[in-house]
Design a protein around this motif. Structure first.
Motif, short mmCIF file in Angstrom:
data_model
loop_
_atom_site.label_atom_id
_atom_site.label_comp_id
_atom_site.label_asym_id
_atom_site.label_seq_id
_atom_site.Cartn_x
_atom_site.Cartn_y
_atom_site.Cartn_z
N MET A 38 0.83 -1.21 0.00
CA MET A 38 0.00 0.00 0.00
C MET A 38 0.86 1.25 0.00
N ASP A 39 0.50 2.17 -0.87
CA ASP A 39 1.18 3.47 -1.02
C ASP A 39 2.65 3.34 -1.42
N ASN A 40 3.05 2.21 -1.98
CA ASN A 40 4.43 2.02 -2.42
C ASN A 40 4.60 2.15 -3.93
N TYR A 41 3.52 2.40 -4.66
CA TYR A 41 3.67 2.54 -6.10
C TYR A 41 4.58 3.72 -6.45
N ILE A 42 4.57 4.75 -5.65
CA ILE A 42 5.38 5.94 -5.92
C ILE A 42 6.85 5.56 -6.09
N ILE A 43 7.30 4.57 -5.34
CA ILE A 43 8.70 4.12 -5.44
C ILE A 43 8.98 3.53 -6.83
N TYR A 44 7.99 2.86 -7.41
CA TYR A 44 8.15 2.22 -8.71
C TYR A 44 7.79 3.13 -9.87
N SER A 45 7.21 4.27 -9.58
CA SER A 45 6.80 5.21 -10.62
C SER A 45 8.01 5.84 -11.29
N ASN A 46 7.84 6.22 -12.53
CA ASN A 46 8.92 6.87 -13.27
C ASN A 46 9.18 8.30 -12.77
N LEU A 47 8.11 8.96 -12.30
CA LEU A 47 8.22 10.37 -11.90
C LEU A 47 7.88 10.60 -10.43
N ASN A 48 7.90 9.55 -9.61
CA ASN A 48 7.55 9.63 -8.19
C ASN A 48 6.17 10.24 -7.98
N LYS A 49 5.21 9.75 -8.73
CA LYS A 49 3.83 10.20 -8.62
C LYS A 49 2.91 9.00 -8.47
N THR A 50 1.66 9.29 -8.04
CA THR A 50 0.69 8.21 -7.90
C THR A 50 0.16 7.81 -9.27
N THR A 51 -0.66 6.78 -9.29
CA THR A 51 -1.15 6.23 -10.55
C THR A 51 -2.22 7.09 -11.22
N HIS A 52 -2.92 7.90 -10.47
CA HIS A 52 -4.06 8.69 -10.97
C HIS A 52 -5.15 7.78 -11.50
N ASN A 53 -5.26 6.58 -10.94
CA ASN A 53 -6.29 5.63 -11.32
C ASN A 53 -6.46 4.67 -10.15
N ALA A 54 -7.63 4.67 -9.52
CA ALA A 54 -7.84 3.84 -8.34
C ALA A 54 -7.75 2.35 -8.65
N TYR A 55 -8.17 1.95 -9.84
CA TYR A 55 -8.16 0.54 -10.19
C TYR A 55 -6.74 0.01 -10.37
N THR A 56 -5.91 0.75 -11.11
CA THR A 56 -4.52 0.30 -11.25
C THR A 56 -3.75 0.52 -9.96
N GLN A 57 -4.19 1.47 -9.15
CA GLN A 57 -3.57 1.66 -7.83
C GLN A 57 -3.72 0.40 -6.99
N VAL A 58 -4.93 -0.13 -6.93
CA VAL A 58 -5.17 -1.35 -6.15
C VAL A 58 -4.44 -2.53 -6.77
N ALA A 59 -4.49 -2.66 -8.08
CA ALA A 59 -3.84 -3.79 -8.74
C ALA A 59 -2.33 -3.76 -8.55
N ALA A 60 -1.71 -2.60 -8.67
CA ALA A 60 -0.25 -2.50 -8.56
C ALA A 60 0.20 -2.61 -7.10
N GLU A 61 -0.56 -2.06 -6.18
CA GLU A 61 -0.10 -2.01 -4.80
C GLU A 61 -0.54 -3.21 -3.96
N MET A 62 -1.65 -3.86 -4.33
CA MET A 62 -2.12 -4.98 -3.51
C MET A 62 -2.33 -6.27 -4.27
N GLY A 63 -2.14 -6.27 -5.58
CA GLY A 63 -2.23 -7.49 -6.36
C GLY A 63 -3.57 -7.65 -7.06
N LEU A 64 -3.63 -8.64 -7.92
CA LEU A 64 -4.82 -8.84 -8.75
C LEU A 64 -6.00 -9.40 -7.97
N VAL A 65 -5.75 -10.20 -6.95
CA VAL A 65 -6.85 -10.71 -6.12
C VAL A 65 -7.53 -9.55 -5.40
#
Length: 185
Positions: A68-95
């Motif tokens: 949770m809230d770790n996508y920023i580390i993997y982002s190219n520009l240190n920003k959030t996903t700007h999409n709640a669906y891909t935020q959940v998928a990237a940060e917590m998995g597909l399940v």
């Protein structure tokens, strides 16, 4: 909301809505109109990059995500996903993504049943308007959350809780009416 409430006058409301949208576009500042019509400005390019990157991160970490809230580390520009669906998928998995989707979609079925059950009378009770309003609110959240990282904020959770509460209140009221009729019979 208007589509559900104005069942007899849908064409009129559709035309009025189209006129209002066209009127707003014509009175909007020219800088705003040009920003909407272009996809080559820096903001659009950055958001598209973040969307693609969040999909790649979700595909690379499908089971548990990156936390949770770790996508920023993997982002190219240190920003959030700007999409709640891909935020959940990237940060917590597909399940977790599938559970999040089910969490948002499931209340629609019961709210639709409530809407149909209480709309039999000519004068609609307050429960009808609550069911329609919650459906419209959830749908609006689902659309808007495609453009914002709001998966962990309270907005959707309150809406789903209100929908469940409406269902439970109506179920309790109906069961008390049934038991009261059984006692008098």
């Amino acid at each position: 909301l208007v589509w559900k409430l104005a069942q007899r006058n849908r064409a009129i409301f559709g035309v009025v809505g189209l006129v209002v949208i066209l009127g707003l576009i014509t009175v909007a500042p020219s800088a705003y109109r040009s920003r909407i019509t272009t996809t080559n400005d820096d903001s659009a390019i950055a958001r598209t990059d973040d969307l693609k990157r969040s999909i790649v991160v979700a595909a690379r970490h499908p089971l548990f995500g990156v936390g949770m809230d770790n996508y920023i580390i993997y982002s190219n520009l240190n920003k959030t996903t700007h999409n709640a669906y891909t935020q959940v998928a990237a940060e917590m998995g597909l399940v977790a993504f599938l559970i999040y989707l089910a969490f948002l979609i499931t209340p629609f079925r019961r709210l639709r049943q409530i809407e149909r059950a209480v709309s039999a009378t000519k004068k609609k009770p307050i429960e009808f308007y609550l069911a329609v309003g919650f459906q419209a609110s959830l749908l609006a959240y689902m659309v808007v959350s495609f453009f914002a990282s709001v998966a962990y904020l309270w907005y959707a959770y309150y809406l789903v809780a209100y929908a469940i509460t409406l269902d439970r209140v109506l179920s309790a009221r109906d069961s008390s009416l049934i038991s009261a009729k059984a006692k008098t019979a």
